[in-house]
Design a protein around this motif. Structure first.
Motif, PDB file in Angstrom:
ATOM      1  N   ARG A  94      49.501  17.868  58.832  1.00 30.79           N
ATOM      2  CA  ARG A  94      49.830  16.558  59.374  1.00 30.79           C
ATOM      3  C   ARG A  94      49.008  15.487  58.663  1.00 30.79           C
ATOM      4  NH1 ARG A  94      46.545  14.086  62.812  1.00 30.79           N
ATOM      5  NH2 ARG A  94      48.189  13.210  64.117  1.00 30.79           N
ATOM      6  N   THR A  95      49.360  14.222  58.886  1.00 34.94           N
ATOM      7  CA  THR A  95      48.626  13.098  58.314  1.00 34.94           C
ATOM      8  C   THR A  95      48.388  12.048  59.397  1.00 34.94           C
ATOM      9  OG1 THR A  95      50.673  11.982  57.672  1.00 34.94           O
ATOM     10  CG2 THR A  95      49.658  13.427  56.025  1.00 34.94           C
ATOM     11  N   GLY A  96      47.540  11.115  59.085  1.00 35.06           N
ATOM     12  CA  GLY A  96      47.326   9.994  59.989  1.00 35.06           C
ATOM     13  C   GLY A  96      46.248  10.244  61.024  1.00 35.06           C
ATOM     14  N   THR A  97      46.166   9.281  61.946  1.00 32.23           N
ATOM     15  CA  THR A  97      45.109   9.321  62.944  1.00 32.23           C
ATOM     16  C   THR A  97      45.338  10.419  63.971  1.00 32.23           C
ATOM     17  OG1 THR A  97      43.878   7.997  64.552  1.00 32.23           O
ATOM     18  CG2 THR A  97      46.250   7.680  64.477  1.00 32.23           C
ATOM     19  N   LEU A  98      44.269  10.891  64.535  1.00 35.91           N
ATOM     20  CA  LEU A  98      44.336  11.881  65.609  1.00 35.91           C
ATOM     21  C   LEU A  98      43.802  11.300  66.907  1.00 35.91           C
ATOM     22  CD1 LEU A  98      44.864  14.890  66.416  1.00 35.91           C
ATOM     23  CD2 LEU A  98      42.475  15.332  65.794  1.00 35.91           C
ATOM     24  N   TRP A  99      42.882  10.340  66.782  1.00 37.16           N
ATOM     25  CA  TRP A  99      42.191   9.828  67.959  1.00 37.16           C
ATOM     26  C   TRP A  99      42.851   8.578  68.525  1.00 37.16           C
ATOM     27  CZ3 TRP A  99      39.674  13.880  68.809  1.00 37.16           C
ATOM     28  CH2 TRP A  99      38.960  14.554  67.807  1.00 37.16           C
ATOM     29  N   GLU A 100      42.689   8.388  69.830  1.00 35.48           N
ATOM     30  CA  GLU A 100      43.154   7.187  70.515  1.00 35.48           C
ATOM     31  C   GLU A 100      42.063   6.127  70.404  1.00 35.48           C
ATOM     32  OE1 GLU A 100      45.301   6.786  74.681  1.00 35.48           O
ATOM     33  OE2 GLU A 100      43.121   6.732  74.915  1.00 35.48           O
ATOM     34  N   GLY A 101      41.954   5.532  69.234  1.00 31.15           N
ATOM     35  CA  GLY A 101      40.923   4.529  69.013  1.00 31.15           C
ATOM     36  C   GLY A 101      39.536   5.126  69.031  1.00 31.15           C
ATOM     37  N   ARG A 102      38.563   4.308  69.367  1.00 35.28           N
ATOM     38  CA  ARG A 102      37.185   4.746  69.360  1.00 35.28           C
ATOM     39  C   ARG A 102      36.848   5.460  70.668  1.00 35.28           C
ATOM     40  NH1 ARG A 102      33.520  -0.657  70.010  1.00 35.28           N
ATOM     41  NH2 ARG A 102      34.227  -1.279  72.087  1.00 35.28           N
ATOM     42  N   TYR A 103      35.757   6.203  70.638  1.00 34.82           N
ATOM     43  CA  TYR A 103      35.359   6.934  71.835  1.00 34.82           C
ATOM     44  C   TYR A 103      34.919   5.962  72.928  1.00 34.82           C
ATOM     45  CZ  TYR A 103      30.451   6.269  70.387  1.00 34.82           C
ATOM     46  OH  TYR A 103      29.243   5.730  70.015  1.00 34.82           O
ATOM     47  N   ARG A 104      35.035   6.399  74.177  1.00 37.22           N
ATOM     48  CA  ARG A 104      34.566   5.624  75.332  1.00 37.22           C
ATOM     49  C   ARG A 104      33.262   6.238  75.824  1.00 37.22           C
ATOM     50  NH1 ARG A 104      38.779   2.763  77.785  1.00 37.22           N
ATOM     51  NH2 ARG A 104      40.500   2.500  76.301  1.00 37.22           N
ATOM     52  N   SER A 105      32.375   5.403  76.355  1.00 32.03           N
ATOM     53  CA  SER A 105      31.110   5.943  76.843  1.00 32.03           C
ATOM     54  C   SER A 105      30.501   5.051  77.910  1.00 32.03           C
ATOM     55  CB  SER A 105      30.116   6.119  75.687  1.00 32.03           C
ATOM     56  OG  SER A 105      29.724   4.864  75.157  1.00 32.03           O
ATOM     57  N   THR A 106      29.652   5.649  78.714  1.00 35.66           N
ATOM     58  CA  THR A 106      28.852   4.918  79.684  1.00 35.66           C
ATOM     59  C   THR A 106      27.462   5.523  79.742  1.00 35.66           C
ATOM     60  OG1 THR A 106      28.733   4.138  81.978  1.00 35.66           O
ATOM     61  CG2 THR A 106      29.527   6.358  81.656  1.00 35.66           C
TER      62      THR A 106
END
Length: 237
Positions: A94-106
């Protein structure tokens, strides 16, 4: 409106979530799961980040981390994300992005939320109806904390050591904690804080943190302390 910078403070535990784009699977085979664990181990050690707990779900993952150096956490996550996608795309054609934007954190207050966050993570596969009990799921740190295996990735937090005077006592106490579950209020606080990027703790904790950063740390009043009660559905699972 511009996005706020992520809140990262050295020496404090952070709950991190990384999701697949459009909720697509980020793990297709057992080799994928193991590759992620290997990358987390490699880059956590390289950057100086303690990994207290994790759960790898099919389309997202949760981590509980304490960075020991400035910028260690974002550098670790960037390296893990890039390395994993390169191999995943090559292996699965496959090609392209795998992630939904940047990681979320608290950033979380340890004495009020750390053990609750660990239980929250370990119960994810149960809430998602993937397994009946947390010990049935192989891709989390639950087995390490209950004496079923030794996980090289894990550095236990001091609060875990405080659960008992012997390994057996700690393992039994942790299993009981997870079995009891967490309250809907606590679960909601962990979810909302992580997705929004606000600090999670009482007013005194947040005020102390605010003195260390110019970034705004909360939108509203801080959450309430952990109370072990039966679990409710996880909106992130």
């Amino acid at each position: 409106m511009a996005r706020q910078p992520r809140l990262t403070v050295t020496g404090y535990p952070h709950h991190v979530i990384l999701r697949g784009n459009n909720r697509q699977d980020i793990f297709r085979t057992s080799v994928d799961f193991q590759r992620m664990l290997d990358l987390l181990f490699e880059h956590a050690r390289a950057q100086g980040v303690e990994v207290h707990a994790y759960v790898l779900m099919s389309n997202h993952l949760h981590l509980l981390l304490t960075p020991q150096k400035d910028q260690a956490l974002p550098k670790m996550m960037q390296a893990v994300g890039r390395s994993y996608v390169q191999v995943f795309n090559k292996v699965h054609g496959r090609t392209g992005t795998l992630w939904e934007g940047r990681y979320r954190s608290t950033l979380i207050q340890s004495d009020r939320y750390l053990l609750a966050c660990m239980a929250y993570m370990d119960l994810n596969p149960v809430r998602a109806h993937m397994v009946a009990q947390p010990e049935d799921y192989p891709w989390s740190s639950y087995a390490h904390y209950t004496g079923r295996r030794t996980d090289r990735l894990i550095t236990p937090h001091a609060l875990y050591w405080g659960l008992g005077n012997t390994p057996f006592a700690r393992e039994a106490a942790y299993a009981e904690l997870v079995q009891a579950g967490i309250s809907a209020d606590q679960q909601g606080a962990l979810t909302d804080a992580t997705l929004s990027g606000w600090a999670l703790g009482d007013a005194s904790f947040v005020a102390g943190l605010q003195a260390q950063t110019q970034r705004r740390l909360s939108k509203s009043k801080a959450g309430r302390p952990f109370a072990a009660r039966p679990d409710a559905p996880d909106s992130l699972a």
